[in-house]
Design a protein around this motif. Structure first.
Motif, PDB file in Angstrom:
ATOM      1  N   MET A 282       0.840  -1.179   0.000  1.00 32.71           N
ATOM      2  CA  MET A 282       0.000   0.000   0.000  1.00 32.71           C
ATOM      3  C   MET A 282       0.887   1.244   0.000  1.00 32.71           C
ATOM      4  O   MET A 282       1.971   1.241   0.574  1.00 32.71           O
ATOM      5  N   GLU A 283       0.386   2.327  -0.610  1.00 33.02           N
ATOM      6  CA  GLU A 283       1.097   3.600  -0.648  1.00 33.02           C
ATOM      7  C   GLU A 283       0.107   4.736  -0.407  1.00 33.02           C
ATOM      8  O   GLU A 283      -0.954   4.777  -1.039  1.00 33.02           O
ATOM      9  N   LEU A 284       0.460   5.648   0.507  1.00 31.10           N
ATOM     10  CA  LEU A 284      -0.368   6.820   0.759  1.00 31.10           C
ATOM     11  C   LEU A 284      -0.074   7.864  -0.296  1.00 31.10           C
ATOM     12  O   LEU A 284       1.079   8.259  -0.503  1.00 31.10           O
ATOM     13  N   LEU A 285      -1.111   8.336  -0.988  1.00 28.94           N
ATOM     14  CA  LEU A 285      -0.939   9.325  -2.031  1.00 28.94           C
ATOM     15  C   LEU A 285      -0.761  10.724  -1.423  1.00 28.94           C
ATOM     16  O   LEU A 285      -1.247  10.990  -0.319  1.00 28.94           O
ATOM     17  N   PRO A 286      -0.060  11.622  -2.115  1.00 31.32           N
ATOM     18  CA  PRO A 286       0.117  12.988  -1.609  1.00 31.32           C
ATOM     19  C   PRO A 286      -1.225  13.628  -1.276  1.00 31.32           C
ATOM     20  O   PRO A 286      -2.206  13.464  -2.002  1.00 31.32           O
ATOM     21  N   GLY A 287      -1.258  14.359  -0.185  1.00 31.77           N
ATOM     22  CA  GLY A 287      -2.513  14.936   0.293  1.00 31.77           C
ATOM     23  C   GLY A 287      -3.126  14.129   1.408  1.00 31.77           C
ATOM     24  O   GLY A 287      -3.952  14.628   2.174  1.00 31.77           O
ATOM     25  N   GLY A 288      -2.740  12.852   1.505  1.00 29.44           N
ATOM     26  CA  GLY A 288      -3.169  12.011   2.611  1.00 29.44           C
ATOM     27  C   GLY A 288      -4.622  11.607   2.609  1.00 29.44           C
ATOM     28  O   GLY A 288      -5.151  11.182   3.648  1.00 29.44           O
ATOM     29  N   LYS A 289      -5.304  11.692   1.444  1.00 32.87           N
ATOM     30  CA  LYS A 289      -6.731  11.358   1.404  1.00 32.87           C
ATOM     31  C   LYS A 289      -7.016  10.003   0.760  1.00 32.87           C
ATOM     32  O   LYS A 289      -8.121   9.478   0.887  1.00 32.87           O
ATOM     33  N   ARG A 290      -6.037   9.458   0.057  1.00 36.49           N
ATOM     34  CA  ARG A 290      -6.256   8.203  -0.648  1.00 36.49           C
ATOM     35  C   ARG A 290      -5.063   7.271  -0.460  1.00 36.49           C
ATOM     36  O   ARG A 290      -3.912   7.727  -0.392  1.00 36.49           O
ATOM     37  N   ILE A 291      -5.356   5.987  -0.391  1.00 40.04           N
ATOM     38  CA  ILE A 291      -4.319   4.961  -0.265  1.00 40.04           C
ATOM     39  C   ILE A 291      -4.395   4.056  -1.480  1.00 40.04           C
ATOM     40  O   ILE A 291      -5.448   3.485  -1.779  1.00 40.04           O
ATOM     41  N   LEU A 292      -3.284   3.936  -2.187  1.00 36.06           N
ATOM     42  CA  LEU A 292      -3.195   3.072  -3.355  1.00 36.06           C
ATOM     43  C   LEU A 292      -2.847   1.661  -2.896  1.00 36.06           C
ATOM     44  O   LEU A 292      -1.932   1.464  -2.097  1.00 36.06           O
ATOM     45  N   VAL A 293      -3.591   0.673  -3.402  1.00 41.74           N
ATOM     46  CA  VAL A 293      -3.464  -0.707  -2.942  1.00 41.74           C
ATOM     47  C   VAL A 293      -3.223  -1.628  -4.130  1.00 41.74           C
ATOM     48  O   VAL A 293      -3.895  -1.527  -5.156  1.00 41.74           O
TER      49      VAL A 293
END
Length: 308
Positions: free
Chosen positions: A1-12
């Motif tokens: 998993m990776e947290l996208l810039p802005g902290g609103k979405r997590i890429l899975v």
């Protein structure tokens, strides 16, 4: 998993069940707790990686470890281990906007290694080779992986040098890997070895290691610049469940690691009933978001104050 810039979405990354079966990328919207499949565009620039590597169709995508970084131009680059046939490392440019998260192909590198996780470097990537593919899959391969002996190592790739084995990284089930913001160092988790290794990327050599209280799976960064390793407390129970073709609760923990000294301690524990096969933890908005290698959902828990 990776947290996208802005902290609103997590890429899975959703790896398929079964060898060479298609998987996909999804993202979690933290505000709504909704999962959405990521749109992947074909026909990108192809300027990253090996020019001889061809773009895969969605049916040939089985993503495993992923890593998000910034290019020198400021673009978001996603690297992904692809267990489709043939095995490859895929690169995508990421856009995250009102229309959702989208990936545009940037290139790939074919490999004969059996990679698990990956992290971008200025000139390519580092990745963990779990074990030789000739061992196949199934109970025998798992017994070898979790037997405690060295099964694999870390590898570095660049356009200039190709694949280079990193000296001293032989370990029991090399798994998660991550890099420092300045690109000078990398850290690798060894699952059956229950260790974390530190690598000097200027010399492509391991320089330190430390024991961990868990069978470390993936590694992630906290906002405060500490590493998190997530893994099972008792790897034998994990293997026993897998041998019998069933999913069962296995106690796990999240360990905070000082990247300089490798001193570490447990900051979160679970009996495993709410998440089977816990494999990664991210900190976002005061919570831990935990992913799994065998389950079908994520787990959210309050983050210890020292992590936020």
């Amino acid at each position: 998993m990776e947290l996208l810039p802005g902290g609103k979405r997590i890429l899975v990354s959703e790896m398929a069940v079964g060898e060479h079966q298609p998987g996909k990328f999804v993202y979690l919207d933290i505000d709504t707790n909704l999962m959405t499949e990521v749109a992947t565009e074909r026909g990108g620039s192809g300027d990253w990686g090996d020019p001889a590597c061809r773009q895969r169709s969605p049916q040939e995508l089985s993503p495993h470890g992923i890593h998000l970084s910034r290019t020198p131009e400021g673009r978001l680059l996603l690297l992904a281990i692809n267990h489709g046939e043939p095995e490859s490392v895929n690169a995508y440019e990421v856009t995250d906007g009102a229309a959702g998260v989208r990936l545009r192909w940037r290139g790939c590198v074919d490999t004969s290694y059996n990679f698990n996780d990956i992290a971008a470097t200025a000139d390519g990537f580092v990745a963990t080779h779990m074990f030789d593919k000739a061992l196949g899959t199934g109970p025998q391969a798992e017994k070898y992986l979790f037997g405690g002996g060295n099964t694999g190592f870390a590898v570095r790739w660049s356009k200039k040098a190709g694949f280079v084995r990193i000296v001293g990284t032989e370990a029991g089930f090399p798994n998660g890997i991550n890099v420092s913001a300045d690109g000078r160092f990398a850290w690798m988790g060894a699952t059956s070895g229950r260790e974390v290794r530190k690598i000097d990327l200027s010399r492509n050599v391991q320089i330190a290691k430390a024991a961990l209280p868990v069978a470390a799976d993936n590694l992630s960064w906290t906002p405060a610049g500490q590493l998190l390793a997530t893994g099972a407390m008792d790897v034998h129970t994990l293997v026993e469940c897998s041998d019998h073709g069933r999913s069962c609760p296995v106690a796990f923990a999240v360990v905070r690691i000082d990247p300089d000294t490798l001193r570490n301690r447990i900051v979160f524990r679970s009996d495993g009933r709410l998440l089977l096969g816990a494999s990664v933890a991210l900190v976002a908005r005061g919570h831990l978001y935990l992913g799994s290698s065998t389950g079908d959902h994520l787990l959210r828990a309050l983050a210890p104050p020292t992590l936020d």
